[in-house]
Design an enzyme around this catalytic site. Structure first.
Site, PDB file in Angstrom:
ATOM      1  N   ARG A   1      -6.002  13.105  -4.350  1.00 43.36           N
ATOM      2  CA  ARG A   1      -7.308  12.630  -3.860  1.00 43.36           C
ATOM      3  C   ARG A   1      -8.286  13.769  -3.574  1.00 43.36           C
ATOM      4  O   ARG A   1      -9.496  13.558  -3.559  1.00 43.36           O
ATOM      5  CB  ARG A   1      -7.125  11.781  -2.604  1.00 43.36           C
ATOM      6  CG  ARG A   1      -6.905  10.318  -2.874  1.00 43.36           C
ATOM      7  CD  ARG A   1      -8.194   9.607  -3.295  1.00 43.36           C
ATOM      8  NE  ARG A   1      -8.981   9.161  -2.159  1.00 43.36           N
ATOM      9  CZ  ARG A   1     -10.187   9.576  -1.874  1.00 43.36           C
ATOM     10  NH1 ARG A   1     -10.772  10.488  -2.625  1.00 43.36           N
ATOM     11  NH2 ARG A   1     -10.839   9.109  -0.832  1.00 43.36           N
TER      12      ARG A   1
ATOM     13  N   ARG B   1       0.836  -1.210   0.000  1.00 36.95           N
ATOM     14  CA  ARG B   1       0.000   0.000   0.000  1.00 36.95           C
ATOM     15  C   ARG B   1       0.871   1.260   0.000  1.00 36.95           C
ATOM     16  O   ARG B   1       0.513   2.272   0.619  1.00 36.95           O
ATOM     17  CB  ARG B   1      -0.956   0.010   1.192  1.00 36.95           C
ATOM     18  CG  ARG B   1      -1.824  -1.247   1.304  1.00 36.95           C
ATOM     19  CD  ARG B   1      -2.974  -1.223   0.316  1.00 36.95           C
ATOM     20  NE  ARG B   1      -3.929  -0.214   0.625  1.00 36.95           N
ATOM     21  CZ  ARG B   1      -5.044  -0.413   1.322  1.00 36.95           C
ATOM     22  NH1 ARG B   1      -5.339  -1.595   1.765  1.00 36.95           N
ATOM     23  NH2 ARG B   1      -5.876   0.558   1.540  1.00 36.95           N
TER      24      ARG B   1
ATOM     25  N   TYR C   1     -15.122 -10.465   1.420  1.00 40.35           N
ATOM     26  CA  TYR C   1     -15.760  -9.180   1.097  1.00 40.35           C
ATOM     27  C   TYR C   1     -17.099  -9.395   0.407  1.00 40.35           C
ATOM     28  O   TYR C   1     -18.086  -8.702   0.690  1.00 40.35           O
ATOM     29  CB  TYR C   1     -14.845  -8.315   0.221  1.00 40.35           C
ATOM     30  CG  TYR C   1     -13.785  -7.619   1.037  1.00 40.35           C
ATOM     31  CD1 TYR C   1     -14.098  -6.477   1.783  1.00 40.35           C
ATOM     32  CD2 TYR C   1     -12.492  -8.098   1.096  1.00 40.35           C
ATOM     33  CE1 TYR C   1     -13.136  -5.848   2.560  1.00 40.35           C
ATOM     34  CE2 TYR C   1     -11.519  -7.477   1.871  1.00 40.35           C
ATOM     35  CZ  TYR C   1     -11.857  -6.351   2.601  1.00 40.35           C
ATOM     36  OH  TYR C   1     -10.917  -5.734   3.378  1.00 40.35           O
TER      37      TYR C   1
ATOM     38  N   ASP D   1      -7.350  -1.815  -6.966  1.00 41.10           N
ATOM     39  CA  ASP D   1      -7.849  -2.403  -5.722  1.00 41.10           C
ATOM     40  C   ASP D   1      -8.247  -3.846  -5.969  1.00 41.10           C
ATOM     41  O   ASP D   1      -8.660  -4.203  -7.078  1.00 41.10           O
ATOM     42  CB  ASP D   1      -9.043  -1.619  -5.174  1.00 41.10           C
ATOM     43  CG  ASP D   1      -9.249  -1.936  -3.701  1.00 41.10           C
ATOM     44  OD1 ASP D   1      -8.590  -1.298  -2.850  1.00 41.10           O
ATOM     45  OD2 ASP D   1     -10.014  -2.867  -3.387  1.00 41.10           O
TER      46      ASP D   1
ATOM     47  N   ARG E   1      -2.561   7.313   1.517  1.00 41.51           N
ATOM     48  CA  ARG E   1      -2.827   8.586   2.207  1.00 41.51           C
ATOM     49  C   ARG E   1      -1.712   9.098   3.102  1.00 41.51           C
ATOM     50  O   ARG E   1      -1.733  10.247   3.507  1.00 41.51           O
ATOM     51  CB  ARG E   1      -4.128   8.458   3.008  1.00 41.51           C
ATOM     52  CG  ARG E   1      -5.356   8.577   2.125  1.00 41.51           C
ATOM     53  CD  ARG E   1      -6.586   8.149   2.858  1.00 41.51           C
ATOM     54  NE  ARG E   1      -6.429   6.762   3.249  1.00 41.51           N
ATOM     55  CZ  ARG E   1      -7.404   6.004   3.747  1.00 41.51           C
ATOM     56  NH1 ARG E   1      -8.580   6.523   3.964  1.00 41.51           N
ATOM     57  NH2 ARG E   1      -7.177   4.750   4.071  1.00 41.51           N
TER      58      ARG E   1
HETATM   59  O1  CP3 Z   1      -0.056  -1.018  -2.647  1.00 39.43           O
HETATM   60  C1  CP3 Z   1      -0.382  -0.053  -3.369  1.00 39.43           C
HETATM   61  O2  CP3 Z   1       0.097   1.074  -3.242  1.00 39.43           O
HETATM   62  C2  CP3 Z   1      -1.347  -0.322  -4.516  1.00 39.43           C
HETATM   63  C3  CP3 Z   1      -2.700  -0.029  -4.251  1.00 39.43           C
HETATM   64  C4  CP3 Z   1      -3.590  -0.923  -3.392  1.00 39.43           C
HETATM   65  C5  CP3 Z   1      -4.812  -0.423  -2.873  1.00 39.43           C
HETATM   66  N1  CP3 Z   1      -5.498  -1.443  -2.310  1.00 39.43           N
HETATM   67  C6  CP3 Z   1      -5.260   0.972  -2.977  1.00 39.43           C
HETATM   68  C7  CP3 Z   1      -6.222   1.488  -1.987  1.00 39.43           C
HETATM   69  C8  CP3 Z   1      -3.522  -2.274  -3.048  1.00 39.43           C
HETATM   70  C9  CP3 Z   1      -2.408  -3.272  -3.296  1.00 39.43           C
HETATM   71  C10 CP3 Z   1      -4.744  -2.591  -2.382  1.00 39.43           C
HETATM   72  C11 CP3 Z   1      -5.067  -3.946  -1.906  1.00 39.43           C
HETATM   73  C12 CP3 Z   1      -6.235  -4.122  -1.035  1.00 39.43           C
HETATM   74  N2  CP3 Z   1      -7.462  -3.496  -1.099  1.00 39.43           N
HETATM   75  C13 CP3 Z   1      -6.302  -5.099  -0.001  1.00 39.43           C
HETATM   76  C14 CP3 Z   1      -5.210  -6.068   0.348  1.00 39.43           C
HETATM   77  C15 CP3 Z   1      -4.143  -5.429   1.173  1.00 39.43           C
HETATM   78  C16 CP3 Z   1      -4.531  -5.167   2.596  1.00 39.43           C
HETATM   79  O3  CP3 Z   1      -4.307  -4.029   3.037  1.00 39.43           O
HETATM   80  O4  CP3 Z   1      -4.997  -6.098   3.272  1.00 39.43           O
HETATM   81  C17 CP3 Z   1      -7.573  -4.994   0.598  1.00 39.43           C
HETATM   82  C18 CP3 Z   1      -8.090  -5.813   1.763  1.00 39.43           C
HETATM   83  C19 CP3 Z   1      -8.298  -3.980  -0.111  1.00 39.43           C
HETATM   84  C20 CP3 Z   1      -9.702  -3.547   0.097  1.00 39.43           C
HETATM   85  C21 CP3 Z   1      -9.737  -2.127   0.519  1.00 39.43           C
HETATM   86  N3  CP3 Z   1      -9.561  -1.049  -0.327  1.00 39.43           N
HETATM   87  C22 CP3 Z   1      -9.943  -1.624   1.825  1.00 39.43           C
HETATM   88  C23 CP3 Z   1     -10.158  -2.469   3.067  1.00 39.43           C
HETATM   89  C24 CP3 Z   1      -9.906  -0.230   1.729  1.00 39.43           C
HETATM   90  C25 CP3 Z   1     -10.207   0.743   2.840  1.00 39.43           C
HETATM   91  C26 CP3 Z   1      -9.068   0.869   3.770  1.00 39.43           C
HETATM   92  C27 CP3 Z   1      -8.305   2.112   3.459  1.00 39.43           C
HETATM   93  O5  CP3 Z   1      -7.064   2.065   3.497  1.00 39.43           O
HETATM   94  O6  CP3 Z   1      -8.962   3.140   3.221  1.00 39.43           O
HETATM   95  C28 CP3 Z   1      -9.628   0.111   0.385  1.00 39.43           C
HETATM   96  C29 CP3 Z   1      -9.443   1.466  -0.196  1.00 39.43           C
HETATM   97  C30 CP3 Z   1      -8.083   1.737  -0.750  1.00 39.43           C
HETATM   98  N4  CP3 Z   1      -7.415   0.897  -1.605  1.00 39.43           N
HETATM   99  C31 CP3 Z   1      -7.301   2.918  -0.563  1.00 39.43           C
HETATM  100  C32 CP3 Z   1      -6.146   2.766  -1.337  1.00 39.43           C
HETATM  101  C33 CP3 Z   1      -5.030   3.746  -1.528  1.00 39.43           C
HETATM  102  C34 CP3 Z   1      -7.705   4.126   0.248  1.00 39.43           C
HETATM  103  C35 CP3 Z   1      -8.618   4.938  -0.604  1.00 39.43           C
HETATM  104  C36 CP3 Z   1      -8.528   6.412  -0.358  1.00 39.43           C
HETATM  105  O7  CP3 Z   1      -7.691   7.094  -0.976  1.00 39.43           O
HETATM  106  O8  CP3 Z   1      -9.328   6.909   0.431  1.00 39.43           O
END
Ligand code: CP3
Length: 346
Positions: free
Chosen positions: A42, A29, A154, A78, A33
């Protein structure tokens, strides 16, 4: 070998347990943010726009490469994007992702389609293609998708969950239906990752964030066959596969059976012990606790030294955190981690 080729080969060499000048580092990730430049983008676009407009996805994918000098870029997207293409509505809210029409019955599972990534979410492969071109082999692009169990969680819960009771209830009460759900997800993920590889991803990571919820018997019965199906497809394409699993020290022996090249483990595992037991078959990735990045740079460097001592100079190690970086992490601390892992700043 030029410096550029060296950087590209570091992570591939580590994934194949071959030596290079130093272990590579990247952060799960890493585009997110905690980076002010991500927050600035964003402010202008919502999260789904960032995922679906390749030029924007490329811009935010490059941010951590430029700021932190990590050894790999990861596609910005995602794990839930393919679920949307299977026919499930996905909404990203302030409280995380929500799926208003969750999968609860065999009929719900039968309605799910198996998407064609290039036709149904072409923006993902296009992002990989543009990203690989922008990086010009300076560092490789990692492709990714969710693991079948984590995606099923999910889809069934309709969002995040603390205890996954609905998912486990379906698994225990209707095992054949649950297995068919995992099989559909495995086919979808294999196609998704194959499309990313065809577009230029040099290795791929499967995220099984909640995989540690299962005991050994259930992991073996349900997750293992579905995950191995994906790994075999990708390895046949010649690409190393990293399997991340959260909360799973009890599952390590079974994770080796998935035939993944690299096991990405969280802070609960001792990487040295895993390498002692399995180092002739797998490489490891990890595993600094993301919460430790709130401690001082001095404390972060000590933790890096502790993990380095466990690995003991063995070739199959990719530095990373034990789970995704937390949104309010101080960016200088992420930087201290990367520098320490690269052997600088000590
Ligand atoms: O790693 C990276 O930089 C690439 C981008 C990436 C995102 N999600 C962007 C994202 C990757 C590899 C993921 C994987 C992902 N998404 C997982 C597996 C990794 C983990 O952390 O367990 C899971 C479970 C998700 C599902 C998901 N997407 C959740 C639970 C959330 C909310 C939590 C959060 O951090 O806000 C997201 C949203 C998300 N995916 C964001 C990002 C950058 C945040 C969105 C925002 O900008 O508000």
């Amino acid at each position: 070998m030029t410096d550029l080729a060296l950087t590209t080969s570091r992570i591939l060499a580590a994934a194949r347990r071959q030596g290079s000048d130093r272990p590579p580092v990247w952060i799960m990730r890493q585009a997110g943010r905690y980076l002010p430049e991500y927050r600035a983008v964003r402010e202008r676009y919502d999260f789904m726009q960032l995922c679906k407009v390749p030029e924007l996805a490329v811009e935010v994918s490059l941010q951590p490469v430029e700021r932190l000098k990590v050894d790999a870029a990861i596609l910005f997207s995602d794990i839930l994007i393919p679920l949307e293409a299977m026919g499930l509505e996905v909404v990203f809210t302030e409280h995380g992702p929500q799926l208003p029409g969750p999968v609860r019955t065999l009929a719900d599972i039968q309605r799910l389609g198996i998407p064609d990534p290039l036709a149904d979410f072409p923006f993902q492969a296009e992002t990989v293609r543009l990203l690989a071109r922008a990086l010009a082999d300076k560092v490789p692009v990692i492709g990714f998708a969710g693991a079948p169990f984590t995606l099923a969680a999910y889809a069934v819960e309709g969002g995040g969950s603390k205890n996954f009771h609905r998912t486990k209830r379906l698994m225990h009460c209707e095992p054949a239906a649950f297995a068919s759900l995992l099989d559909k997800l495995a086919q979808t993920v294999a196609a998704t990752l194959s499309a990313q590889v065809a577009a230029g991803a040099k290795l791929v990571q499967i995220f099984d964030s909640w995989g540690g919820e299962l005991n050994k018997a259930d992991y073996r019965a349900f997750s293992l066959p579905a995950t191995r199906q994906i790994v075999r497809t990708l390895r046949a394409a010649g690409v190393p596969v990293i399997l991340y699993l959260g909360g799973g020290p009890h599952l390590v022996d079974l994770l080796v059976e998935t035939e993944a090249d690299v096991l990405s483990l969280d802070w609960r595992s001792d990487l040295g012990e895993v390498l002692d037991r399995w180092g002739d078959r797998i490489a490891v990735q990890g595993n600094l606790d993301p919460a430790l990045l709130f401690a001082s740079p001095e404390r972060i460097r000590r933790e890096v030294m502790r993990i380095r001592a466990q690995v003991g100079g063995r070739a199959g190690h990719i530095w990373n955190l034990g789970h995704g970086i937390l949104p309010d992490t101080p960016v200088e601390h992420a930087q201290a981690f990367v520098e320490a892992a690269q052997g600088n700043g000590q």
